[in-house]
Design a protein around this motif. Sequence first.
Motif, PDB file in Angstrom:
ATOM      1  N   ILE A   1       0.887  -1.164   0.000  1.00 20.16           N
ATOM      2  CA  ILE A   1       0.000   0.000   0.000  1.00 20.16           C
ATOM      3  C   ILE A   1       0.921   1.209   0.000  1.00 20.16           C
ATOM      4  O   ILE A   1       1.696   1.394   0.940  1.00 20.16           O
ATOM      5  CB  ILE A   1      -0.928   0.007   1.227  1.00 20.16           C
ATOM      6  N   GLN A   2       0.809   2.025  -1.065  1.00 18.32           N
ATOM      7  CA  GLN A   2       1.755   3.112  -1.337  1.00 18.32           C
ATOM      8  C   GLN A   2       3.159   2.508  -1.370  1.00 18.32           C
ATOM      9  O   GLN A   2       3.486   1.837  -2.328  1.00 18.32           O
ATOM     10  CB  GLN A   2       1.629   4.249  -0.313  1.00 18.32           C
ATOM     11  N   THR A   3       3.984   2.687  -0.351  1.00 14.88           N
ATOM     12  CA  THR A   3       5.330   2.090  -0.342  1.00 14.88           C
ATOM     13  C   THR A   3       5.525   1.141   0.832  1.00 14.88           C
ATOM     14  O   THR A   3       6.639   0.682   1.077  1.00 14.88           O
ATOM     15  CB  THR A   3       6.393   3.208  -0.275  1.00 14.88           C
ATOM     16  N   THR A   4       4.446   0.824   1.556  1.00 10.85           N
ATOM     17  CA  THR A   4       4.524  -0.040   2.736  1.00 10.85           C
ATOM     18  C   THR A   4       4.098  -1.458   2.393  1.00 10.85           C
ATOM     19  O   THR A   4       2.983  -1.671   1.895  1.00 10.85           O
ATOM     20  CB  THR A   4       3.620   0.509   3.861  1.00 10.85           C
ATOM     21  N   GLU A   5       4.962  -2.442   2.662  1.00 10.82           N
ATOM     22  CA  GLU A   5       4.622  -3.840   2.410  1.00 10.82           C
ATOM     23  C   GLU A   5       3.550  -4.293   3.396  1.00 10.82           C
ATOM     24  O   GLU A   5       3.610  -3.993   4.585  1.00 10.82           O
ATOM     25  CB  GLU A   5       5.870  -4.721   2.532  1.00 10.82           C
ATOM     26  N   THR A   6       2.555  -5.024   2.880  1.00  7.35           N
ATOM     27  CA  THR A   6       1.421  -5.472   3.685  1.00  7.35           C
ATOM     28  C   THR A   6       1.183  -6.950   3.431  1.00  7.35           C
ATOM     29  O   THR A   6       1.185  -7.398   2.281  1.00  7.35           O
ATOM     30  CB  THR A   6       0.151  -4.677   3.313  1.00  7.35           C
ATOM     31  N   ALA A   7       0.945  -7.710   4.494  1.00  2.00           N
ATOM     32  CA  ALA A   7       0.600  -9.131   4.345  1.00  2.00           C
ATOM     33  C   ALA A   7      -0.808  -9.238   3.745  1.00  2.00           C
ATOM     34  O   ALA A   7      -1.670  -8.396   4.002  1.00  2.00           O
ATOM     35  CB  ALA A   7       0.658  -9.830   5.698  1.00  2.00           C
TER      36      ALA A   7
END
Length: 156
Positions: free
Chosen positions: A88-94
């Motif tokens: 999400i945007q530049t944040t990694e999300t499980a």
Amino acid sequence: MGAGTISKASGGGRRGRRRGGRAQPMSEINVTPFVDVMLVLLIIFMVAAPLMVVGVPVKLPETAANSLPTEQEEPLTVTVTAEGTVMIQTTETARDELIPKLRAIATERDGDRIYLRADGSVPYEQVMQVMGALNKGGFKNIGLVTDPGGPTLGGN
């Protein structure tokens, strides 16, 4: 349909009484109504048969997607990398945390505009699952991002 009876002519000029008694069944069938019904059915099937062809049979992936309304707003970006990670945007999300995070973001935003970017090597089913999660997370206006200048279906 068209069967009837034929009366036997009475003999001898007496009125009121018939000799020999009963009316005989007519042995001819009127086929005109039958032909009319068959022509109507033929026309119905000729018109309906092309409409029954749906298209190319494809096994589509299953998602939890709803219909998309036509509202617009400043977009949020979700990216699926070639390795299959979701950002999400530049944040990694499980993947299992994607829907709760999207719902939290959706409550803070006024609109439901979001862009989905996916690597070309990612299988279609994974992209559709992420799209379903975006939709279930509260974002109904999903835009798919591509690079311009790729090949066209016409070969040009």
